[in-house]
Scaffold this motif. Structure first.
Motif, short mmCIF file in Angstrom:
data_model
loop_
_atom_site.label_atom_id
_atom_site.label_comp_id
_atom_site.label_asym_id
_atom_site.label_seq_id
_atom_site.Cartn_x
_atom_site.Cartn_y
_atom_site.Cartn_z
N ALA A 149 22.97 114.45 32.50
CA ALA A 149 22.88 113.99 33.89
C ALA A 149 21.46 114.09 34.39
O ALA A 149 20.68 114.94 33.95
CB ALA A 149 23.81 114.81 34.78
N HIS A 183 25.89 119.79 42.67
CA HIS A 183 27.10 120.11 41.93
C HIS A 183 26.85 119.81 40.45
O HIS A 183 26.46 118.69 40.10
CB HIS A 183 28.28 119.26 42.41
CG HIS A 183 28.73 119.56 43.80
ND1 HIS A 183 29.37 120.73 44.14
CD2 HIS A 183 28.63 118.83 44.95
CE1 HIS A 183 29.65 120.72 45.42
NE2 HIS A 183 29.22 119.58 45.94
N ALA A 185 29.18 119.70 38.08
CA ALA A 185 30.29 118.95 37.50
C ALA A 185 30.06 117.44 37.52
O ALA A 185 30.33 116.75 36.54
CB ALA A 185 31.59 119.29 38.22
N ASP A 186 29.56 116.92 38.65
CA ASP A 186 29.37 115.47 38.76
C ASP A 186 27.95 115.06 39.11
O ASP A 186 27.68 113.89 39.39
CB ASP A 186 30.35 114.88 39.78
CG ASP A 186 30.19 115.50 41.17
OD1 ASP A 186 29.24 116.29 41.37
OD2 ASP A 186 31.01 115.20 42.05
N THR A 188 26.16 115.46 41.68
CA THR A 188 25.94 114.97 43.04
C THR A 188 25.27 116.04 43.89
O THR A 188 25.37 117.24 43.61
CB THR A 188 27.26 114.56 43.71
OG1 THR A 188 28.15 115.69 43.72
CG2 THR A 188 27.91 113.40 42.96
#
Length: 646
Positions: A149, A183, A185-186, A188
């Motif tokens: 990411a 975050h 996890a995603d 964002t």
């Protein structure tokens, strides 16, 4: 008077600021130039085609063009079709070459994106120029892809990024005068921490949160104008604005119990603060020049500071008094670390050495010599048996963490080494460099595991998540990034339950794979007469095993060089290289369903890697897992330049 080390340190800070301003100016100028060029091109494209006056005279081929077209009306169309096909093939091959180059440089995501650019939007029924070369380039990227990411939002250099203790959040600090919570996890943005009026130079999480419910979760950010801000570590709510330092604050660290935090400043002091309220607890005075870092001991009873005055100092937290001066360096001490048990201290210096000290007595244990210039980073392994140092000489060095004996020199970076971090299991070491990459190494021997490319500027910091599965980097390109540490995203870890299909013959029994006597090459032979169909060569150490896939289209090989390689059985071309195994490989094969490559190390560790039945399936998978698209700059640099010659 300003000393040489102070001048050098200030030059480094000023250089980063000048670099950020220069990049911003260049980006604005490039945007204006591109906009002007695009407008001009659009105007030009909208003009009518110029009319050429052609006489009735005979052309070089003896035919009037109009007469030639009438006699052979399909010739021009056919020629144009051939020309278009050739251009498409040339474009595809150039994109494949660019893709291979980026993947080899560690930037597998950009490598995959460039190869995807060579494909039509709809593959079904389409004629794909250079399809095999594209598929091989995509596999090369697939087997190397570790980028998970991109945390993008800052508009200037990101100096540091840190995981929260529970691994659910990331905190980043930037020259754009902000910090941000993300975050994990995603990927964002969770909170935008604004209010600083100068560069945010560093940031840290406190140990509070779900794992320590009695401690309020906290985060602290420090800025070049001397201000400190304390925040709620989950919501991003501002708790306190703290003023006390009289110059830039460049370092911050929370105590292990979460009740105190310490800041380091160019005003020559370190200061202790209450983590709940931001109230001042103490001022640590004693250094004669700028303080560059401050960290707590593992038990929280002492603080270790470093300074341009060529010393590191130990302080009692409860009394705020100086207990020990670690003097011996001939130049500024750029960083320091406690061993996990607190018994030893390692220091790094711009004098080109590191030193190991007894933290109780202040006695020097060893002088670690070998770097050719400024030592810029230092870290202990979790068990204290290894000490790592990074330098502006582009190398990382491993030392015995107890007596300082030399262990290994880690070469590969082509720029300054800015930061180091050991994984929580102590088996891996990460380094961040001015060459725009981070790297992963084995902590025991220093063998290279992975090169992590993708950032567009120097990598300033590096950190492992608490479970060791993710690596976090911060860069001068304005982003932080998350990476997979256990292997490329296509690796699925342990595969003890997967049966390994190892067959030396193709399914139709017409071909077989043979390893040469020197075990450095392989040959695909006609099983009937022994004729050589293809020669497979690129391993750097003896090949341990080789096998055909169930459909006979591919061959996989395993080597003592720690890599497995996937080959095209028809041509002998290398499709992809599987790296990252911590040691020599003993076996390789395919799962019975043909959907995975299985590799087994000599230690018995087994991994599976996903492969695909056709190009379309591979493309769909990559489009699903790639964490980003080509940036505007990359599209101009690679695609538009290729298509329009600019």
């Amino acid at each position: 008077m300003t000393g040489p080390d102070e001048t050098a340190q200030q030059w480094a800070v000023d250089a980063r600021r000048r670099s950020a301003v220069k990049r911003l100016k260049l980006q604005v100028a490039a945007a204006l130039v591109f906009s002007a060029g695009f407008i001009g091109y659009s105007w030009y494209a909208g003009q009518p085609e110029p009319v050429m006056e052609v006489s009735d005279s005979v052309q070089a081929d003896g035919q009037n063009p109009e007469q030639s077209a009438k006699r052979n009306p399909g010739a021009s169309a056919g020629s144009a079709q051939i020309d278009t096909a050739q251009r498409a093939t040339q474009r595809a091959r150039k994109l494949v070459a660019l893709s291979r180059g980026r993947t080899a440089a560690g930037d597998a995501v950009t490598g995959a994106l460039l190869a995807l650019e060579a494909l039509p939007d709809n593959l079904e029924g389409a004629e794909i120029p250079a399809a095999t070369a594209i598929e091989h380039a995509l596999y090369a990227a697939h087997f190397s892809h570790r980028e998970v990411a991109v945390l993008g939002g800052h508009i200037a250099d990101v100096h540091v990024a840190r995981f929260s203790p529970d691994g659910k959040f990331v905190l980043s600090a930037s020259s754009d005068r902000t910090a941000r919570l993300w975050h994990v996890a995603d990927a964002t943005e969770a909170a935008f921490l604004k209010g600083h009026s100068d560069e945010v130079w560093s940031a840290a999480f406190g140990p509070g949160g779900p794992a320590n419910p009695e401690i309020a979760p906290r985060a602290a950010t420090v800025a070049s104008n001397g201000f400190v801000r304390l925040w709620d570590g989950r919501s991003g709510k501002l708790i306190a604005v703290i003023k006390g330092h009289e110059d830039a604050v460049v370092g911050v660290d929370f105590g292990p119990h979460g009740r105190l935090f310490v800041t380091a400043s160019h005003d020559g002091t370190a200061r202790l603060w209450d983590a709940r309220t931001g109230a001042r607890v103490g001022v640590l005075k004693g250094h004669q020049q700028r303080v560059l870092s401050a960290v707590f001991s593992p038990d929280g009873q002492r603080i270790l500071t470093t300074s341009d005055d060529a010393t590191a100092r130990l302080w009692n937290v409860k009394s705020g008094t100086q207990t020990t001066v670690l003097a011996g360096h001939s130049s500024g001490v750029t960083g320091a670390a406690f061993s996990p048990d607190g018994a030893r201290v390692g220091t790094a210096s711009s004098d080109g050495t590191a030193r190991l000290w007894n933290s109780a007595t202040g006695a020097e244990i060893a002088v670690l010599k070998g770097h050719e210039t400024w030592v810029s980073a230092i870290a202990f392994s979790p068990d204290g048996t290894r000490l790592a140092t990074g330098s502006r000489d582009h190398t990382v060095r491993l030392w015995d963490g107890v007596d300082g004996a030399k262990v290994a020199v880690l070469r590969g970076h082509t720029g300054w080494v800015n930061a180091l971090a050991f994984g929580p299991d102590g088996k891996r070491l990460a380094s961040a460099s001015g060459d725009y990459t981070a790297r992963l190494w084995t902590a025991r021997t220093g063998a290279s595991l992975a090169k992590l490319g993708g950032h567009g500027n120097e990598v300033a910091s590096v950190a492992f998540s608490g479970d060791g599965r993710r690596l976090l980097t911060a860069s001068g390109d304005g982003t932080a990034r998350l990476w997979e540490t256990r292997g490329p995203v296509s690796a699925f870890g342990s595969a003890g339950s997967v049966k390994v299909l190892v067959q030396s013959h193709s399914p139709d029994r017409k071909r077989r794979v043979q390893i040469s006597d020197d075990r450095l090459t392989m040959r695909i032979l006609d099983a009937a007469n022994g004729a050589v169909i293809a020669v497979l060569k690129s391993h750097q150490a003896p090949i341990a095993a080789a096998a055909f896939s169930a459909d006979g289209r591919r061959v996989v090989s395993a080597s003592a060089d720690g890599t497995a390689r996937l080959w095209d059985a028809a041509t002998g071309a290398e499709i992809g290289r599987i790296e990252g195994a911590a040691g020599a490989l003993a076996r390789a094969g395919f799962s019975p369903d043909g959907r995975h490559v299985v590799i087994v190390s000599k230690s018995g560790h087994q991994q599976t890697w996903r492969i695909f039945a056709d190009l379309g399936s591979l493309v769909l998978h990559l489009k699903d897992v790639l964490p980003r698209t080509l940036t505007r700059q990359q599209r101009r640099q690679y695609v538009l330049k290729l298509d329009f010659g600019r």
